[in-house]
Design a protein around this motif. Structure first.
Motif, mmCIF file in Angstrom:
data_model
loop_
_atom_site.group_PDB
_atom_site.id
_atom_site.type_symbol
_atom_site.label_atom_id
_atom_site.label_comp_id
_atom_site.label_asym_id
_atom_site.label_seq_id
_atom_site.Cartn_x
_atom_site.Cartn_y
_atom_site.Cartn_z
ATOM 1 N N ALA A 43 34.082 43.298 41.972
ATOM 2 C CA ALA A 43 34.614 44.158 42.758
ATOM 3 C C ALA A 43 36.348 44.156 42.118
ATOM 4 N N GLY A 44 36.517 42.633 42.165
ATOM 5 C CA GLY A 44 37.674 42.100 41.294
ATOM 6 C C GLY A 44 38.196 42.037 40.322
ATOM 7 N N GLY A 45 37.413 41.738 39.061
ATOM 8 C CA GLY A 45 37.132 42.387 38.237
ATOM 9 C C GLY A 45 37.062 43.572 37.367
ATOM 10 N N GLY A 46 37.267 44.594 38.372
ATOM 11 C CA GLY A 46 36.856 46.002 38.184
ATOM 12 C C GLY A 46 38.663 46.707 38.817
ATOM 13 N N GLN A 73 39.747 37.236 44.686
ATOM 14 C CA GLN A 73 39.614 35.604 45.542
ATOM 15 C C GLN A 73 39.449 35.985 47.334
ATOM 16 N N VAL A 74 39.319 37.216 47.572
ATOM 17 C CA VAL A 74 39.539 37.146 49.016
ATOM 18 C C VAL A 74 38.214 37.513 49.593
ATOM 19 N N LEU A 75 37.976 38.865 48.670
ATOM 20 C CA LEU A 75 36.960 38.999 49.033
ATOM 21 C C LEU A 75 35.413 38.107 48.894
ATOM 22 N N SER A 76 35.433 36.979 47.845
ATOM 23 C CA SER A 76 34.822 36.092 47.274
ATOM 24 C C SER A 76 34.398 34.665 48.512
ATOM 25 N N ILE A 81 27.916 37.514 45.790
ATOM 26 C CA ILE A 81 29.096 37.326 45.058
ATOM 27 C C ILE A 81 29.597 37.694 43.664
ATOM 28 N N LEU A 82 28.120 38.821 42.684
ATOM 29 C CA LEU A 82 28.225 39.555 41.917
ATOM 30 C C LEU A 82 28.964 40.490 42.190
ATOM 31 N N LEU A 110 46.707 42.672 41.835
ATOM 32 C CA LEU A 110 45.912 42.681 42.422
ATOM 33 C C LEU A 110 44.372 42.226 43.018
ATOM 34 N N GLY A 111 43.606 42.389 41.800
ATOM 35 C CA GLY A 111 42.549 42.199 41.232
ATOM 36 C C GLY A 111 41.836 41.058 41.110
ATOM 37 N N LEU A 112 43.056 39.464 40.909
ATOM 38 C CA LEU A 112 42.155 38.491 41.419
ATOM 39 C C LEU A 112 43.018 38.156 43.048
#
Length: 182
Positions: free
Chosen positions: A162-165, A123-126, A156-157, A117-119
């Motif tokens: 967000a995705g990594g966390g 992908q979606v947010l970036s 992007i940061l 889900l994080g991945l």
């Protein structure tokens, strides 16, 4: 260690080192923040992290419009994010990054679902800040390049954080309350 059990390849040796390091770290954080390990408190931390990252992203958007105070908002948001994020990782027992050998089957399955889900979140947010960077350069070549780059970089940061966390936040949000000690 005997020759039969000694790790042979570089990757096997690294994985053995990672497991040893993980077990030490697990002991270090085991007793930390006992009052924050309830479902309600963990969820409050997750909401704080999400709010801070939302403000970082917003600071990037506001920077794109040339608001001079937007970087200050981003900086303050990062100062809220860092301790909140550290606390989320502690109360989630940092299982989002645990070596597979240290987890039981249920924990491993939960971690893998959270990572997947994080991945997806990454992908979606970036996509949005990437589209901003590509299209702003193509459609508005006369725009201030440094402001455009800064705004896109901040957005992007925020999405990468967000995705990594997300795996740790998901694990912290879904974990049941710890058993009371007698």
């Amino acid at each position: 260690m005997t020759a039969a059990t000694e790790p042979k390849s570089l990757l096997e040796r690294y994985e053995a080192y990672r497991i040893r390091r993980w077990l030490v770290r697990e002991k270090q954080i085991a007793g930390m923040l006992p009052g924050w390990r309830t479902t309600r408190r963990r969820r409050a931390l997750v909401i704080t992290v999400i709010a801070a990252l939302t403000l970082v992203f917003t600071a990037g958007v506001l920077s794109a419009f040339g608001l001079g105070w937007a970087p200050l908002l981003g900086g303050v948001s990062i100062l809220v994010f860092l301790p909140s994020w550290t606390m989320v990782r502690i109360v989630a027992e940092a299982q989002d990054n645990a070596p597979a050998e240290t987890l039981d089957e249920l924990e491993f399955a939960q971690r893998e679902r959270a990572r997947s889900l994080g991945l997806t979140i990454t992908q979606v947010l970036s996509i949005f800040p990437m589209m901003y960077l590509v299209w702003s350069g193509a459609l508005f070549p006369e725009a201030d390049a440094s402001r455009t780059a800064y705004a896109g970089g901040v957005m992007i940061l925020a999405t990468l954080l967000a995705g990594g966390g997300a795996p740790a936040m998901i694990l912290a949000w879904t974990r049941s309350d710890p058993e009371p000690e007698n």
